[in-house]
Design an enzyme around this catalytic site. Sequence first.
Site, short mmCIF file in Angstrom:
data_model
loop_
_atom_site.label_atom_id
_atom_site.label_comp_id
_atom_site.label_asym_id
_atom_site.label_seq_id
_atom_site.Cartn_x
_atom_site.Cartn_y
_atom_site.Cartn_z
N CYS A 88 29.13 13.33 -8.24
CA CYS A 88 27.95 13.21 -9.11
C CYS A 88 27.57 11.76 -9.37
CB CYS A 88 28.20 13.93 -10.42
SG CYS A 88 28.52 15.69 -10.19
N LYS A 340 21.58 16.42 -20.42
CA LYS A 340 21.30 17.62 -21.22
C LYS A 340 19.86 18.08 -21.01
CE LYS A 340 21.95 20.75 -22.86
NZ LYS A 340 20.92 21.65 -23.26
N HIS A 344 20.90 17.84 -13.98
CA HIS A 344 21.72 16.93 -13.18
C HIS A 344 21.48 17.11 -11.68
CE1 HIS A 344 24.86 14.52 -11.68
NE2 HIS A 344 25.85 15.41 -11.71
C1 LIG Z 1 30.72 15.97 -13.25
C2 LIG Z 1 29.56 16.95 -13.39
O1 LIG Z 1 28.45 16.50 -13.54
S1 LIG Z 1 29.80 18.63 -13.39
C3 LIG Z 1 28.23 19.35 -13.87
C4 LIG Z 1 27.59 20.10 -12.76
N1 LIG Z 1 26.46 20.87 -13.29
C5 LIG Z 1 26.62 22.05 -13.90
O2 LIG Z 1 27.73 22.52 -14.05
C6 LIG Z 1 25.40 22.75 -14.43
C7 LIG Z 1 25.71 23.48 -15.74
N2 LIG Z 1 24.60 24.33 -16.14
C8 LIG Z 1 24.42 25.57 -15.60
O3 LIG Z 1 25.13 25.98 -14.71
C9 LIG Z 1 23.26 26.41 -16.08
O4 LIG Z 1 22.30 25.62 -16.75
C10 LIG Z 1 23.73 27.56 -17.04
C11 LIG Z 1 24.79 28.41 -16.37
C12 LIG Z 1 24.28 26.94 -18.32
C13 LIG Z 1 22.51 28.43 -17.39
O5 LIG Z 1 21.98 28.87 -16.16
P1 LIG Z 1 21.13 30.22 -16.07
O6 LIG Z 1 21.69 31.26 -16.98
O7 LIG Z 1 20.97 30.51 -14.62
O8 LIG Z 1 19.76 29.75 -16.71
P2 LIG Z 1 18.30 29.99 -16.16
O9 LIG Z 1 17.95 28.91 -15.19
O10 LIG Z 1 18.15 31.42 -15.72
O11 LIG Z 1 17.45 29.76 -17.49
C14 LIG Z 1 17.41 30.72 -18.54
C15 LIG Z 1 16.82 30.05 -19.78
O12 LIG Z 1 17.76 29.13 -20.35
C16 LIG Z 1 17.24 27.81 -20.32
N3 LIG Z 1 18.35 26.95 -19.89
C17 LIG Z 1 19.02 26.99 -18.71
N4 LIG Z 1 20.03 26.11 -18.72
C18 LIG Z 1 19.97 25.47 -19.92
C19 LIG Z 1 20.74 24.45 -20.52
N5 LIG Z 1 21.78 23.92 -19.86
N6 LIG Z 1 20.41 24.05 -21.77
C20 LIG Z 1 19.37 24.60 -22.43
N7 LIG Z 1 18.60 25.59 -21.92
C21 LIG Z 1 18.90 26.01 -20.68
C22 LIG Z 1 16.12 27.82 -19.30
O13 LIG Z 1 15.13 26.84 -19.58
C23 LIG Z 1 15.58 29.22 -19.49
O14 LIG Z 1 14.76 29.26 -20.63
P3 LIG Z 1 13.48 30.25 -20.73
O15 LIG Z 1 14.02 31.65 -20.63
O16 LIG Z 1 12.89 29.91 -22.06
O17 LIG Z 1 12.63 29.87 -19.54
#
Ligand SMILES: CC(=O)SCCNC(=O)CCNC(=O)[C@H](O)C(C)(C)COP(=O)(O)OP(=O)(O)OC[C@H]1O[C@@H](n2cnc3c(N)ncnc32)[C@H](O)[C@@H]1OP(=O)(O)O
Length: 401
Positions: A88, A340, A344
């Site tokens: 990342c 946030k 990412h």
């Molecule tokens: C070292 C590193 O950097 S490791 C990090 C690597 N990155 C990650 O792990 C990513 C982590 N985040 C995720 O996997 C995802 O955001 C999750 C699992 C938390 C949520 O994903 P999903 O459930 O598929 O969300 P989806 O895209 O369907 O969105 C559903 C709703 O939640 C909202 N939403 C999705 N993710 C987030 C979030 N992280 N924060 C706030 N709101 C969110 C969307 O805007 C959407 O809102 P709406 O219904 O009003 O349109």
Amino acid sequence: MAKGIRDKVAILGMGCSKFGERWDMNAEDLMVEAYVEALSDAGIETKQIDAAWLGTGIEEQHVGKSAVPLAVALRLPFIPVTRVENFCASGTEAFRGAVYAVASGAADIALALGVEKLKDTGYGGLPQRGRGTVNNMTWPNLSAPGSFAQLAAAYRAKHGASPEDLKRAMAHVSVKSHDNGSRNPKAHLRNRIDIDTVLKAPMIAEPLGLYDCCGVSDGSACAIVTTPEIARSLGKTDLITVKALQLAVSNGSEAQHNSWDGSHFATTRIAAKRAYAEAGIEKPRDEVSLVEVHDCFSITELVTMEDLYLSPEGGAIRDILDGFYDADGQLPCQIDGGLKCFGHPIGASGLRMIYEMYLQMLGRAGERQRQETPRIGMTHNLGGFPHQNVCSISIVGRYEG
Ligand SMILES: CC(=O)SCCNC(=O)CCNC(=O)[C@H](O)C(C)(C)COP(=O)(O)OP(=O)(O)OC[C@H]1O[C@@H](n2cnc3c(N)ncnc32)[C@H](O)[C@@H]1OP(=O)(O)O
């Protein structure tokens, strides 16, 4: 320690695409969006760029192999182009390549661009069934949220924090970043939230709920760098220079020899010490004006404030709840909304953080501009998982030469 690169390289121009669900654009379009802004900011033409670096994480699926996609998208004139990947931290790696090329004298003007196209290509933070024996047998349930949830448990155990205090501090981190992101037209998630919403949100990996996680987004960011002398000859008067660039990479020794309690990042501590020495910073808590950290999860931001020696060990919960890192606090963290709210897109994040430092130091951050113009900005870009990772730190600041 080697002399380092302090003040040898100036940022000539920067650009950043809008981050989010960019269904209408492919990776090349995103690269062009960030590049056009950076080029116009730099006030140069493409033919003046001597070398370029492309940072991208999951290239085969989203961007294309090799460095060719960058050369094609920007129509670069047969110059050397290098593609880098370092988990990342790939965006800051591209920046490092361009900055070192200028610092060494190999290039007068160099470009760094980071990009990722994640949203519509099936990438998600939760576990996906891996392919092959190793994935199925060894890592069947490994996920980023699950792995960083363990960081929260280890931090709590080490410092004796109550689950409620830790959750409230983590919630404060997310509320603060959403508040900041709501003022940033380039952020993906721009909704304000409150503590209750965070605490009642669907659980992703206990104790990390939906709002403790960064989003999944598409985006691109770009920097054009040169020497302070060339920047001046091109008419720039207000210069932002690179004060330090440090990278530390896990060698596995801590996790393997059981000397690591899982509650902190050794790479961050090591890279931070080196970066402060290179930049000539003795008291980071007082001398750094702004910080962007790799807030892939709220707990990562909390732990990182201690690993960067900004909060005392075990003191981040107090600082966060006291508003020390809020936009109007003593040392704002994620004043642009952070991972946030930007999500990412792997290769883009590191350069997106530097972009915000650059804007703030030039007084160009619009509605979210810090009143007293910041002097020193630090970015922290983390790649991998808590037990094995890479940490890239950059410090940029106003040029007083
Ligand atoms: C070292 C590193 O950097 S490791 C990090 C690597 N990155 C990650 O792990 C990513 C982590 N985040 C995720 O996997 C995802 O955001 C999750 C699992 C938390 C949520 O994903 P999903 O459930 O598929 O969300 P989806 O895209 O369907 O969105 C559903 C709703 O939640 C909202 N939403 C999705 N993710 C987030 C979030 N992280 N924060 C706030 N709101 C969110 C969307 O805007 C959407 O809102 P709406 O219904 O009003 O349109």
